[in-house]
Design an enzyme around this catalytic site. Structure first.
Site, PDB file in Angstrom:
ATOM      1  CG  HIS A 307      56.901  62.313  39.794  1.00  0.00           C
ATOM      2  ND1 HIS A 307      55.585  62.677  39.943  1.00  0.00           N
ATOM      3  CD2 HIS A 307      56.964  60.985  40.098  1.00  0.00           C
ATOM      4  CE1 HIS A 307      54.887  61.629  40.354  1.00  0.00           C
ATOM      5  NE2 HIS A 307      55.697  60.592  40.445  1.00  0.00           N
ATOM      6  CG  ASP A 364      58.881  55.227  38.989  1.00  0.00           C
ATOM      7  OD1 ASP A 364      58.307  54.379  39.690  1.00  0.00           O
ATOM      8  OD2 ASP A 364      58.308  56.222  38.528  1.00  0.00           O
TER       9      ASP A 364
END
Length: 428
Positions: A307, A364
């Protein structure tokens, strides 16, 4: 730390105050730099080192993997609260008591009817239109049927605008999906909870009785909570800067949807499933693609791992990983795409290359797995993200307006041509 920062340019020194946040964050307040220095500005492409506002909504520490809404840890909220409680918390600053929560939900339900003419706008879109484009357009179209501006000096009018968008937005989300699937549009059931009603509007078949699955409902509730806000990201900053022009709430939210659409932002969960589908089409060899991901000369990128903000782990992923396992176990889905996802997850968590670089599966990755198992089309994944992020956008917009923040107007450094004479067409 000193409470003053000094910038020396051309032999002159300029002093600026240090701003300190409640979590020991520090920033140099350079708001008067241009005036004091006679035109000097800073430049920071992508605003990675620039604070655009002072906010009380969300605290994020990417190095330590911390995410808090109004001081409450995301872990606590995901375990103990429901989505509407979190929405109320983000928007109004405190968790609601039972009376406040019931009124909030009742007012949202009263405002859930969308003007029938919106259906005509929806009908004009082809089925091939991307759901995010449809959702952004329909949200913007709401301004034609509701006041486009909000009197921010009236708490009642501000509240009414908030419950209107919270009531109508799930309807637009469900209609967007049903339009793509050729199903009749549905208003759901006002006797249901917020998330249960959303699921019914999305999935009810015209010839079948809808049955609520509490495991699916709980997983979606958690997903929406985890996506509810994330500090000054691209879409949230867009909502604030559009709102700073005193654009209405619906128009500002519509701009946020468009910003969220991009694959570097909300479109990441769709990109995960598209990657998995590509691996399947190539034979499903996950070890081959893990090797490609580690090869710096290979253009392949493993989507859904690591991330850009969280340098250690994504705290949201740890929570939703549990829910993903529960959903897959309950539904008993047999899907080669999901098998590939689980194989990639296992290899990444055990591979020294990924462990050393802290490239863990992020939110995600797991949200895409859950949405696919639930039967939500891949192109709808970012729409679900937008529904979760709605309370955060509202909270940030409301804070910006109540704080009477000035209109956003970044500066630039011009590197184009200097003044030159106009040459008539026959001499060019």
């Amino acid at each position: 730390m000193s409470d003053i920062a000094k910038i020396e340019v051309g032999g002159k020194t300029y002093e600026f105050p240090i701003v300190e946040g409640t979590e020991n964050e520090h920033a140099i307040n350079i708001s008067k730099l241009r005036g004091a220095s006679g035109g000097l500005i800073t430049i920071d492409p992508g605003y990675k080192n620039t604070g655009s506002c002072i906010s009380e909504v969300t605290f994020l520490d990417g190095e330590k993997g911390i995410l808090r809404y109004r001081g409450y840890s995301i872990e606590n909220l995901a375990e103990k609260a429901d989505f509407l409680e979190v929405a109320y918390l983000l928007i109004f600053g405190e968790l609601p008591n039972e009376e406040e929560l019931n009124k909030f939900h009742d007012d949202i339900k009263k405002n859930s009817i969308v003007d029938d003419d919106i259906k005509k706008i929806l009908d004009a879109f082809p089925k091939t239109a991307h759901p995010m484009g449809v959702l952004s357009s329909l949200t913007s179209a709401l301004t034609a049927f509701n006041s486009s501006s909000v009197d921010v000096n009236s708490e009642e009018k501000m509240y009414n605008s908030i419950v209107k968008i919270l009531g109508k937005f799930p309807v637009l989300v469900a209609w967007t999906m049903r339009k793509k699937q050729g199903l009749p549009l549905d208003y759901g059931d006002s006797s249901l909870g917020y998330v249960e009603n959303l699921l019914k509007m999305m999935f009810k078949k015209p010839n079948e009785e809808y049955q609520n699955n509490p495991i699916i409902t709980d997983a979606l509730d958690k997903l929406l909570i985890l996506h509810a806000d994330h500090e000054q990201n691209c879409s949230t900053s867009t909502v604030r800067i559009v709102g700073s022009s005193h654009a209405g709430l619906f128009a500002s939210i519509s701009s946020g949807i468009s910003a969220l659409w991009g694959p570097l932002h909300g479109g990441a969960n769709q990109a995960v499933l598209e990657m998995l589908a590509g691996i399947q089409e190539d034979g499903g060899d996950t070890e081959k693609y893990m090797a490609k991901a580690k090869d710096k000369s290979d253009p392949f990128r493993l989507m859904g791992f690591g991330h850009r903000v969280y340098k250690n782990f994504d705290p949201r992923a740890k929570i939703i990983k549990v829910a993903a396992n529960e959903v897959l176990e309950d539904l008993g889905v047999e899907d080669p795409i999901l098998d590939i996802a689980r194989a990639l997850e296992k290899e990444a968590l055990e591979d020294d290359y990924f462990v050393a670089r802290k490239l863990y599966p992020n939110v995600d990755f797991y949200s895409g797995i859950i949405y696919r198992a639930m039967g939500i089309p891949t192109e709808m994944f970012t729409v679900m993200f937008a529904l979760g992020r709605l309370p955060g956008w509202i909270a940030q917009w409301r804070e910006m307006r109540l704080n009477k923040e000035p209109i956003g107007r970044p500066r630039q450094i011009y590197t184009g041509k200097n003044l030159r004479p106009f040459v008539s067409v026959e001499k060019r």
